[in-house]
Design a protein around this motif. Structure first.
Motif, mmCIF file in Angstrom:
data_model
loop_
_atom_site.group_PDB
_atom_site.id
_atom_site.type_symbol
_atom_site.label_atom_id
_atom_site.label_comp_id
_atom_site.label_asym_id
_atom_site.label_seq_id
_atom_site.Cartn_x
_atom_site.Cartn_y
_atom_site.Cartn_z
ATOM 1 N N GLY A 38 0.892 -0.892 0.186
ATOM 2 C CA GLY A 38 -0.070 -0.167 0.064
ATOM 3 C C GLY A 38 1.050 1.432 -0.071
ATOM 4 O O GLY A 38 0.550 2.432 -0.298
ATOM 5 N N ILE A 41 2.735 1.999 -3.758
ATOM 6 C CA ILE A 41 1.491 1.895 -4.070
ATOM 7 C C ILE A 41 0.700 3.845 -4.222
ATOM 8 O O ILE A 41 1.158 4.848 -4.577
ATOM 9 N N PHE A 42 1.079 4.290 -3.037
ATOM 10 C CA PHE A 42 0.518 5.440 -2.565
ATOM 11 C C PHE A 42 1.952 6.919 -3.137
ATOM 12 O O PHE A 42 1.598 7.393 -4.060
ATOM 13 N N ASN A 80 -6.746 -2.142 -4.105
ATOM 14 C CA ASN A 80 -6.806 -1.140 -3.334
ATOM 15 C C ASN A 80 -7.061 -0.710 -1.283
ATOM 16 O O ASN A 80 -7.613 0.077 -1.440
ATOM 17 N N ARG A 83 -3.827 -0.232 -0.173
ATOM 18 C CA ARG A 83 -3.606 0.800 -0.214
ATOM 19 C C ARG A 83 -4.707 1.712 0.593
ATOM 20 O O ARG A 83 -4.115 2.247 1.337
ATOM 21 N N ARG A 87 -3.054 3.757 3.834
ATOM 22 C CA ARG A 87 -3.315 5.301 4.282
ATOM 23 C C ARG A 87 -4.008 5.558 5.571
ATOM 24 O O ARG A 87 -3.800 6.100 6.096
#
Length: 340
Positions: A38, A41-42, A80, A83, A87
Motif C-alpha cells: 500500500g 502504491i501511494f 485497493n 492502499r 493510508r
C-alpha cells in the motif's frame, strides 16, 4: 513398561502453542507485506497525481500484472484494500503483532482515529478474536460508552492509562443481548432470560465489559428468617467489588429498585471484605423510566445502575440517531462539541 501419560498432554500442548505462534508470525508478516505494498502504491500515485485517473489506472494495471502469478489476493479490490490499509495506518511506525490481518480489515471500516485506537487497545488488552472484535464494532461499543463518559476517559481506560473509578465507566446502557437468540416479539419470564444468559455466559461477560467473573446464580440469602434469591452475582477485579444483577422483563418499578438496594446493602454488610469497594447493583430491565430511577435513589449515588437490555442489534441508522441525540444533549449542557 508404564509411561507417564502426562507426557502426551504436555507434548500436545507444546505442538499447539508452536503452531499458534507460527500462524501468528506468518499472519503478521503478511500484514506487513500488505502495508508496504500500500505504501509503494501511494508513493507511485503521488508521482502521477497531476494525471487524471492515474490512481485508478495504476490499481487496474497492477492487478493485471500480479494476479496471474500471485492469485486472487491481488484483484483490484484487494489492491485497493492494501492502499487503504496504508493510508489508514500511515503514521503507525510498527504494526501490532497482536492483531491479525482480518482484524485490521475490520478496523478499516471504523471512521475515526479515536475509535480505531479504542478498538485496538481493547482487542490487545482482552485478546479479542476476530468475531469478538466484529461484534463490538457492530454493536458500537465505543459510542455506547461515550453516552455516559467523556472521550478522554474512555480512551484512557482502554489504554490502561487509568483504572475506572466509577461503574458507569465500564457498564453500558443499553446492553445488547442478541447473542441469546431470543425472538424480540415474544414475551419471556425472568428465569428464561436468566437461563439464556447462563447458557451464553462467555458472550454475556464480553458484553458486560472488562474484569468481570461469574460468582453465582440464584444466590440464596437469609435475612432474619426470610429467604431471598439474587438473580446473578459477578465480581469485577478492576473495580474490586461484587456486582449484583437483577433481571426484570417488565417495566422497571421503584419496588424493583428498593429490592436491589436491599441486596446491595446485604453484600456490603455481610459479604464484602474490608479492602473491597462498595457493591454495585445493576437492574437489567426491558423498559425503564429514568425519572423513576432518579427519584427513587439518593442524589449522587453510584451503586445502583439501571441498564435497559435489547434482544437485537439496532440498524446503523437507529444507532446513529440515538447516539447523535445523546451527543446533542451533552453539547447543550456543556456548550461544547468536544466529544465528537
Amino acid at each position: 513398561m508404564l509411561v507417564n501419560q502426562s507426557i502426551i498432554k504436555d507434548i500436545k500442548a507444546i505442538i499447539d502453542q508452536s503452531r499458534d505462534k507460527a500462524i501468528r508470525a506468518v499472519d503478521h508478516e503478511r500484514t506487513q507485506m500488505y502495508w508496504h505494498i500500500g505504501k509503494r502504491i501511494f508513493e507511485e500515485e503521488q508521482q502521477g497525481k497531476d494525471r487524471a485517473d492515474y490512481g485508478t489506472f495504476l490499481i487496474k494495471y497492477l492487478s493485471e500484472q500480479l494476479q496471474p502469478e500471485f492469485g486472487s489476493g491481488f484483484s483490484t479490490r484487494q489492491i485497493n484494500l492494501y492502499r487503504q490499509f496504508y493510508r489508514t495506518f500511515e503514521n503507525v511506525h510498527t504494526l501490532y503483532a497482536q492483531l491479525s490481518w482480518s482484524q485490521y480489515k475490520l478496523l478499516l471500516s471504523v471512521d475515526s482515529q479515536d475509535k480505531r485506537e479504542f478498538y485496538i487497545a481493547e482487542t490487545i488488552k482482552n485478546n479479542w478474536t476476530v468475531r469478538q472484535l466484529e461484534r463490538q464494532i457492530y454493536s458500537s461499543l465505543y459510542e455506547r460508552l461515550l453516552l455516559s463518559n467523556d472521550k478522554e476517559s474512555v480512551l484512557a481506560v482502554a489504554r490502561n492509562e487509568k483504572q475506572p473509578s466509577d461503574a458507569k465507566e465500564i457498564i453500558k446502557d443499553p446492553m445488547y443481548l442478541e447473542f441469546l437468540g431470543l425472538k424480540r416479539e415474544a414475551s419471556y419470564y425472568e428465569r428464561d432470560l436468566e437461563s439464556a444468559i447462563i447458557t451464553h455466559l462467555q458472550e454475556f461477560l464480553l458484553e458486560l465489559g472488562n474484569g468481570f467473573s461469574f460468582v453465582a446464580r440464584q444466590k440464596r440469602i437469609h435475612i432474619e428468617g426470610d429467604e431471598f434469591f439474587v438473580d446473578l452475582v459477578f465480581y469485577n477485579r478492576i473495580l474490586q467489588c461484587f456486582v449484583i444483577i437483577e433481571i426484570k422483563t417488565t417495566k422497571l418499578t421503584h419496588q424493583d429498585i428498593g429490592q436491589l438496594q436491599m441486596y446491595v446493602n446485604y453484600y456490603d454488610r455481610i459479604e464484602k471484605l474490608p479492602h473491597e469497594n462498595p457493591t454495585i447493583g445493576i437492574l437489567l430491565c426491558a423498559n425503564k423510566n429514568d425519572g423513576v430511577v432518579k427519584f427513587t435513589l439518593p442524589e449522587e449515588q453510584k451503586q445502583i445502575i439501571a441498564s435497559q437490555y435489547k434482544l437485537y442489534l439496532p440498524t446503523e441508522k437507529q444507532l446513529l440517531d440515538e447516539v447523535n441525540k445523546e451527543l446533542d444533549i451533552f453539547e447543550e449542557k456543556d456548550g461544547t462539541n468536544d466529544i465528537k
